[in-house]
Enzyme design. Sequence first.
Site, short mmCIF file in Angstrom:
data_model
loop_
_atom_site.label_atom_id
_atom_site.label_comp_id
_atom_site.label_asym_id
_atom_site.label_seq_id
_atom_site.Cartn_x
_atom_site.Cartn_y
_atom_site.Cartn_z
N LYS A 118 14.08 41.23 61.93
CA LYS A 118 14.55 39.89 61.58
C LYS A 118 13.68 39.23 60.53
CE LYS A 118 17.33 39.01 65.66
NZ LYS A 118 17.55 38.19 66.87
N ARG A 132 15.97 44.95 72.45
CA ARG A 132 17.17 45.26 71.65
C ARG A 132 16.72 45.65 70.23
NH1 ARG A 132 20.87 42.69 68.24
NH2 ARG A 132 23.05 43.34 68.57
#
Length: 277
Positions: free
Chosen positions: A222, A256
Amino acid sequence: MAVTIFGDKSLDLSRPQIMGILNVTPDSFFDGGSFSNLDDALFQTQKMLSEGASIIDVGGESTRPGASAVSLEEEMNRVIPVVAAIKSRFDVVVSLDTSSAQIMTEGAKQGAGLINDVRALTRDGALDAAIATGLPVCLMHMQGNPESMQANPNYSAVYNEVLSFLLERAKACQALGMKSEQILLDPGIGFGKTLEHNLELLNNLDQILSHGFEVLIGASRKSMIGQVLNAEVQDRVFGTLGAHAAAFAKGASIFRVHDVKPHYDMLELMYRIKREK
């Protein structure tokens, strides 16, 4: 041993579990379009399982910053055939990365074992649909919506606000009969948060755990990692490992990720050191 039942399978959440990301979308921020074809999706599933994933998270709606909404019909056509195909071929927990009640219902019929909702079951019908499946849920915090969530994230006290929201959603599930061990909480790294917000949340994960719920974390590749390391998305795997190592040290149990093998190696070693066996 903290065993949680995920449909037809159970997982021990006292040890780290890896959730492999399978985006069957054309526009996800890292792997958009790579696994839209069923054969490609199954090949990637097999690869992630061989590398140590115990959960495959299937998503048909991109929730990257700036993403446009997708119709229910399109999401259904993307997700359900993949879920059915995976469950017919592999002995694995399949997670539904969805906010739509109809996807939850149909996905459960096809053998899915977890509902992973970035909107924390706030869409019309989602809470009732999730309860009716009897499956565990992951409730995530997001400020705003994907189209605009990163425009100007603003909190007076980010940790307190995120925790309060998650506990309120968990309470709504429990009020309808869901057990605490069926509820996972996710602070939503990158979903309507600045770098500083994300860092504070990661540093306080242990306080979320103190309320009796397991924590799922997803910082994979991210923008916060790019901001800290000045790295483009393709160069963020080591930063992701650092973020997730910190999250494991704070007590997170499900991770995840896009990159399964390096996470399996890192988390297995950290787990063995922690247990000293």
